[in-house]
Design an enzyme around this catalytic site. Structure first.
Site, PDB file in Angstrom:
ATOM      1  N   HIS A  69      -6.529  -8.087  -8.653  1.00 38.92           N
ATOM      2  CA  HIS A  69      -5.374  -7.520  -7.966  1.00 38.92           C
ATOM      3  C   HIS A  69      -4.232  -8.540  -7.969  1.00 38.92           C
ATOM      4  CE1 HIS A  69      -7.664  -4.275  -5.690  1.00 38.92           C
ATOM      5  NE2 HIS A  69      -8.661  -5.082  -6.027  1.00 38.92           N
TER       6      HIS A  69
ATOM      7  N   HIS B 162     -11.746  -6.395 -12.331  1.00 37.78           N
ATOM      8  CA  HIS B 162     -10.292  -6.276 -12.149  1.00 37.78           C
ATOM      9  C   HIS B 162      -9.800  -7.332 -11.183  1.00 37.78           C
ATOM     10  CE1 HIS B 162     -12.230  -3.575  -9.219  1.00 37.78           C
ATOM     11  NE2 HIS B 162     -11.231  -3.875  -8.403  1.00 37.78           N
TER      12      HIS B 162
HETATM   13  P1  5GP Z   1     -11.931  -3.037  -5.403  1.00 37.22           P
HETATM   14  O1  5GP Z   1     -13.044  -2.630  -6.326  1.00 37.22           O
HETATM   15  O2  5GP Z   1     -11.137  -4.192  -5.922  1.00 37.22           O
HETATM   16  O3  5GP Z   1     -12.384  -3.266  -3.988  1.00 37.22           O
HETATM   17  O4  5GP Z   1     -10.946  -1.814  -5.244  1.00 37.22           O
HETATM   18  C1  5GP Z   1     -10.610  -0.959  -6.286  1.00 37.22           C
HETATM   19  C2  5GP Z   1      -9.118  -0.712  -6.280  1.00 37.22           C
HETATM   20  O5  5GP Z   1      -8.869   0.314  -7.211  1.00 37.22           O
HETATM   21  C3  5GP Z   1      -8.542  -0.266  -4.936  1.00 37.22           C
HETATM   22  O6  5GP Z   1      -7.446  -1.105  -4.593  1.00 37.22           O
HETATM   23  C4  5GP Z   1      -8.099   1.169  -5.171  1.00 37.22           C
HETATM   24  O7  5GP Z   1      -6.906   1.485  -4.495  1.00 37.22           O
HETATM   25  C5  5GP Z   1      -7.921   1.208  -6.670  1.00 37.22           C
HETATM   26  N1  5GP Z   1      -8.208   2.506  -7.262  1.00 37.22           N
HETATM   27  C6  5GP Z   1      -9.242   3.320  -6.980  1.00 37.22           C
HETATM   28  N2  5GP Z   1      -9.213   4.426  -7.751  1.00 37.22           N
HETATM   29  C7  5GP Z   1      -8.137   4.297  -8.563  1.00 37.22           C
HETATM   30  C8  5GP Z   1      -7.574   5.125  -9.595  1.00 37.22           C
HETATM   31  O8  5GP Z   1      -8.060   6.194  -9.926  1.00 37.22           O
HETATM   32  N3  5GP Z   1      -6.462   4.658 -10.204  1.00 37.22           N
HETATM   33  C9  5GP Z   1      -5.874   3.463  -9.875  1.00 37.22           C
HETATM   34  N4  5GP Z   1      -4.783   3.102 -10.542  1.00 37.22           N
HETATM   35  N5  5GP Z   1      -6.374   2.661  -8.896  1.00 37.22           N
HETATM   36  C10 5GP Z   1      -7.492   3.077  -8.253  1.00 37.22           C
END
Ligand code: 5GP
Length: 138
Positions: free
Chosen positions: A104, A102
């Site tokens: 951001h 993903h």
């Molecule tokens: P990363 O893997 O990029 O460090 O973080 C994962 C991102 O996914 C975080 O910004 C967190 O807020 C978001 N996130 C975690 N769980 C969920 C979810 O169930 N739904 C959504 N829409 N975002 C999520």
């Protein structure tokens, strides 16, 4: 490291978990981050499995980045932003928490720091942000 079919974003893609959907096309899907670090903070993912940038194929990367660009331009309009910050994390040591590739997209305003991670936003606020983004994409 292999792809885990049970990760949260795979479940969102499969329609098994809800999300605040912003956009989809043949290869990508985009939805709001549920713990936004800025208003309009959204995530762009490929529809096909990839753990992160380290195992994604070039077609997945190209599709994701095309959608990142499209939604960044829309977010500039939707949130009257002054700029956009892009973040992308790979493996735990790289800051990754959810193991489906993903990117951001964070609309930014001059002088406004990102909010700390980990605070869930109100449903009403997120719904309002979806409306703004959909209007900007029309
Ligand atoms: P990363 O893997 O990029 O460090 O973080 C994962 C991102 O996914 C975080 O910004 C967190 O807020 C978001 N996130 C975690 N769980 C969920 C979810 O169930 N739904 C959504 N829409 N975002 C999520």
């Amino acid at each position: 490291m292999s792809y885990d079919n049970d990760n949260i974003f795979a479940k969102i893609l499969a329609g098994e978990l809800p999300c605040y959907k912003i956009y989809e096309d043949e290869g990508t899907f985009a939805f709001l981050d549920i713990m936004p670090r800025a208003d309009g903070h959204l995530l762009v993912i490929p529809k096909t499995p990839a753990r992160n940038l380290l195992d994604a194929n070039p077609d997945q990367m190209a599709a994701v980045m095309a959608t990142v660009q499209k939604l960044s331009k829309a977010a500039m309009r939707a949130f009257a932003a002054g700029g956009i910050t892009i973040q992308q994390f790979n493996e735990a040591a790289g800051g990754q928490e959810v193991y489906h590739l993903h990117v951001h997209v964070l609309p930014r305003h001059k002088g406004q720091a990102l909010r700390p991670p980990g605070t869930m936003a109100d449903a009403d606020i997120l719904s309002g942000h979806v409306e703004k983004m959909r209007a900007a994409l029309e």
